[in-house]
Design a protein around this motif. Structure first.
Motif, PDB file in Angstrom:
ATOM      1  N   SER A 162     -58.807 113.257   9.261  1.00 23.21           N
ATOM      2  CA  SER A 162     -58.353 114.478   8.623  1.00 23.21           C
ATOM      3  C   SER A 162     -56.956 114.205   8.085  1.00 23.21           C
ATOM      4  O   SER A 162     -56.066 113.770   8.827  1.00 23.21           O
ATOM      5  N   PHE A 163     -56.763 114.441   6.793  1.00 20.23           N
ATOM      6  CA  PHE A 163     -55.504 114.117   6.140  1.00 20.23           C
ATOM      7  C   PHE A 163     -54.652 115.362   5.931  1.00 20.23           C
ATOM      8  O   PHE A 163     -55.160 116.437   5.603  1.00 20.23           O
ATOM      9  N   ASP A 164     -53.357 115.194   6.117  1.00 17.81           N
ATOM     10  CA  ASP A 164     -52.404 116.274   5.921  1.00 17.81           C
ATOM     11  C   ASP A 164     -52.344 116.669   4.446  1.00 17.81           C
ATOM     12  O   ASP A 164     -52.639 115.856   3.565  1.00 17.81           O
ATOM     13  N   PRO A 165     -51.935 117.925   4.185  1.00 22.34           N
ATOM     14  CA  PRO A 165     -51.770 118.329   2.786  1.00 22.34           C
ATOM     15  C   PRO A 165     -50.796 117.407   2.052  1.00 22.34           C
ATOM     16  O   PRO A 165     -49.862 116.872   2.656  1.00 22.34           O
ATOM     17  N   TYR A 166     -51.050 117.227   0.788  1.00 20.41           N
ATOM     18  CA  TYR A 166     -50.218 116.443  -0.129  1.00 20.41           C
ATOM     19  C   TYR A 166     -50.291 114.938   0.112  1.00 20.41           C
ATOM     20  O   TYR A 166     -49.514 114.183  -0.460  1.00 20.41           O
ATOM     21  N   THR A 167     -51.228 114.477   0.940  1.00 18.21           N
ATOM     22  CA  THR A 167     -51.382 113.036   1.159  1.00 18.21           C
ATOM     23  C   THR A 167     -51.947 112.411  -0.120  1.00 18.21           C
ATOM     24  O   THR A 167     -52.922 112.888  -0.672  1.00 18.21           O
ATOM     25  N   SER A 168     -51.313 111.333  -0.561  1.00 14.02           N
ATOM     26  CA  SER A 168     -51.731 110.700  -1.816  1.00 14.02           C
ATOM     27  C   SER A 168     -53.067 109.983  -1.661  1.00 14.02           C
ATOM     28  O   SER A 168     -53.469 109.606  -0.557  1.00 14.02           O
ATOM     29  N   LYS A 169     -53.729 109.790  -2.775  1.00 11.87           N
ATOM     30  CA  LYS A 169     -55.001 109.060  -2.788  1.00 11.87           C
ATOM     31  C   LYS A 169     -54.819 107.663  -2.212  1.00 11.87           C
ATOM     32  O   LYS A 169     -55.669 107.186  -1.461  1.00 11.87           O
ATOM     33  N   ASP A 170     -53.733 107.011  -2.582  1.00  7.34           N
ATOM     34  CA  ASP A 170     -53.501 105.643  -2.112  1.00  7.34           C
ATOM     35  C   ASP A 170     -53.399 105.574  -0.596  1.00  7.34           C
ATOM     36  O   ASP A 170     -53.914 104.644   0.026  1.00  7.34           O
ATOM     37  N   ILE A 171     -52.758 106.552   0.023  1.00  3.68           N
ATOM     38  CA  ILE A 171     -52.649 106.568   1.483  1.00  3.68           C
ATOM     39  C   ILE A 171     -54.008 106.830   2.109  1.00  3.68           C
ATOM     40  O   ILE A 171     -54.368 106.227   3.118  1.00  3.68           O
ATOM     41  N   VAL A 172     -54.796 107.731   1.516  1.00  2.00           N
ATOM     42  CA  VAL A 172     -56.152 107.980   2.027  1.00  2.00           C
ATOM     43  C   VAL A 172     -56.954 106.689   1.959  1.00  2.00           C
ATOM     44  O   VAL A 172     -57.572 106.275   2.944  1.00  2.00           O
ATOM     45  N   TYR A 173     -56.944 106.029   0.805  1.00  2.00           N
ATOM     46  CA  TYR A 173     -57.688 104.778   0.652  1.00  2.00           C
ATOM     47  C   TYR A 173     -57.209 103.718   1.644  1.00  2.00           C
ATOM     48  O   TYR A 173     -58.005 103.023   2.264  1.00  2.00           O
ATOM     49  N   GLU A 174     -55.899 103.603   1.805  1.00  2.00           N
ATOM     50  CA  GLU A 174     -55.341 102.607   2.722  1.00  2.00           C
ATOM     51  C   GLU A 174     -55.738 102.899   4.168  1.00  2.00           C
ATOM     52  O   GLU A 174     -56.124 102.000   4.913  1.00  2.00           O
ATOM     53  N   THR A 175     -55.683 104.173   4.554  1.00  2.00           N
ATOM     54  CA  THR A 175     -56.018 104.570   5.925  1.00  2.00           C
ATOM     55  C   THR A 175     -57.484 104.336   6.226  1.00  2.00           C
ATOM     56  O   THR A 175     -57.848 103.792   7.266  1.00  2.00           O
ATOM     57  N   VAL A 176     -58.332 104.758   5.293  1.00  2.00           N
ATOM     58  CA  VAL A 176     -59.775 104.644   5.482  1.00  2.00           C
ATOM     59  C   VAL A 176     -60.231 103.201   5.309  1.00  2.00           C
ATOM     60  O   VAL A 176     -61.216 102.774   5.904  1.00  2.00           O
ATOM     61  N   GLY A 177     -59.519 102.443   4.467  1.00  2.00           N
ATOM     62  CA  GLY A 177     -59.900 101.058   4.224  1.00  2.00           C
ATOM     63  C   GLY A 177     -61.034 100.932   3.231  1.00  2.00           C
ATOM     64  O   GLY A 177     -61.758  99.944   3.211  1.00  2.00           O
ATOM     65  N   TYR A 178     -61.182 101.956   2.389  1.00  2.00           N
ATOM     66  CA  TYR A 178     -62.324 102.008   1.478  1.00  2.00           C
ATOM     67  C   TYR A 178     -61.916 102.859   0.281  1.00  2.00           C
ATOM     68  O   TYR A 178     -61.313 103.913   0.431  1.00  2.00           O
ATOM     69  N   LYS A 179     -62.219 102.400  -0.909  1.00  2.00           N
ATOM     70  CA  LYS A 179     -61.918 103.147  -2.127  1.00  2.00           C
ATOM     71  C   LYS A 179     -63.212 103.644  -2.733  1.00  2.00           C
ATOM     72  O   LYS A 179     -64.156 102.880  -2.890  1.00  2.00           O
ATOM     73  N   TRP A 180     -63.274 104.932  -3.058  1.00  2.00           N
ATOM     74  CA  TRP A 180     -64.466 105.484  -3.688  1.00  2.00           C
ATOM     75  C   TRP A 180     -64.038 106.469  -4.772  1.00  2.00           C
ATOM     76  O   TRP A 180     -62.899 106.916  -4.824  1.00  2.00           O
ATOM     77  N   ASP A 181     -64.961 106.823  -5.627  1.00  2.00           N
ATOM     78  CA  ASP A 181     -64.666 107.720  -6.755  1.00  2.00           C
ATOM     79  C   ASP A 181     -64.557 109.168  -6.308  1.00  2.00           C
ATOM     80  O   ASP A 181     -64.962 109.546  -5.219  1.00  2.00           O
ATOM     81  N   ASN A 182     -64.011 109.957  -7.200  1.00  2.00           N
ATOM     82  CA  ASN A 182     -63.978 111.413  -7.079  1.00  2.00           C
ATOM     83  C   ASN A 182     -63.167 111.946  -5.910  1.00  2.00           C
ATOM     84  O   ASN A 182     -63.388 113.055  -5.466  1.00  2.00           O
ATOM     85  N   ILE A 183     -62.234 111.177  -5.410  1.00  2.00           N
ATOM     86  CA  ILE A 183     -61.364 111.697  -4.368  1.00  2.00           C
ATOM     87  C   ILE A 183     -60.254 112.500  -5.042  1.00  2.00           C
ATOM     88  O   ILE A 183     -59.831 112.185  -6.149  1.00  2.00           O
ATOM     89  N   SER A 184     -59.819 113.555  -4.388  1.00  2.00           N
ATOM     90  CA  SER A 184     -58.742 114.392  -4.910  1.00  2.00           C
ATOM     91  C   SER A 184     -57.645 114.506  -3.872  1.00  2.00           C
ATOM     92  O   SER A 184     -57.889 114.367  -2.678  1.00  2.00           O
ATOM     93  N   GLU A 185     -56.451 114.791  -4.340  1.00  2.00           N
ATOM     94  CA  GLU A 185     -55.346 115.025  -3.420  1.00  2.00           C
ATOM     95  C   GLU A 185     -55.272 116.514  -3.126  1.00  2.00           C
ATOM     96  O   GLU A 185     -55.490 117.338  -4.004  1.00  2.00           O
TER      97      GLU A 185
END
Length: 156
Positions: free
Chosen positions: A65-88
């Motif tokens: 679960s990601f905090d508000p305003y977390t950037s896409k890059d941090i989500v991708y880095e945390t999850v270790g996976y990049k996918w389409d259609n992600i939003s901040e």
């Protein structure tokens, strides 16, 4: 000659059908989010607590679960996976939750609970000051709360 033209037309029509099917085909994480929404929204009124595994109709190992305003890059880095259609997330109160099975995103919840009909909130292992993480073998007991037709799951 006529049969070659017929075969060519059939091949083109089949190719068009395949392309159109793929254009409208939903990703696994989208399909699973719809299934999850259906399960959570249909939790009986008399139920106060649930195990998250009981309402997730797909297999998963980890949920973030990601905090508000977390950037896409941090989500991708945390999850270790990049996918389409992600939003901040753009404000407080929005959900940005990712379920993983192995190294694959199997469900992605994004948006306001008011728009989705449900929300999931938890405290777990803190990750890089931007996210909380729960393992499928952790404490998955969630309180079921209802307000204005929206179902909230909380284990905070």
């Amino acid at each position: 000659m006529k049969s070659k033209k017929t075969l060519a037309i059939v091949a083109i029509v089949m190719l068009c059908v395949v392309v159109l099917i793929n254009l409208f085909k939903k990703d696994l994480w989208e399909v699973n989010e719809e299934l999850l929404r259906d399960e959570i929204i249909s939790i009986e009124q008399s139920i106060d607590t649930i195990n998250l595994l009981d309402v997730t109709p797909f297999e998963w190992d980890v949920i973030y679960s990601f905090d508000p305003y977390t950037s896409k890059d941090i989500v991708y880095e945390t999850v270790g996976y990049k996918w389409d259609n992600i939003s901040e997330t753009v404000s407080e109160g929005m959900n940005q939750t990712v379920f993983l099975k192995g190294e694959t995103v199997v469900c992605y919840l994004y948006g306001y609970p008011e728009n989705n009909g449900y929300g999931i909130y938890f405290s777990g292992e803190s990750m890089n000051n931007f996210a909380q993480m729960l393992n499928a073998n952790g404490n998955l007991t969630f309180q079921v709360e209802r307000s204005d037709g929206i179902v909230y799951l909380r284990n905070e």
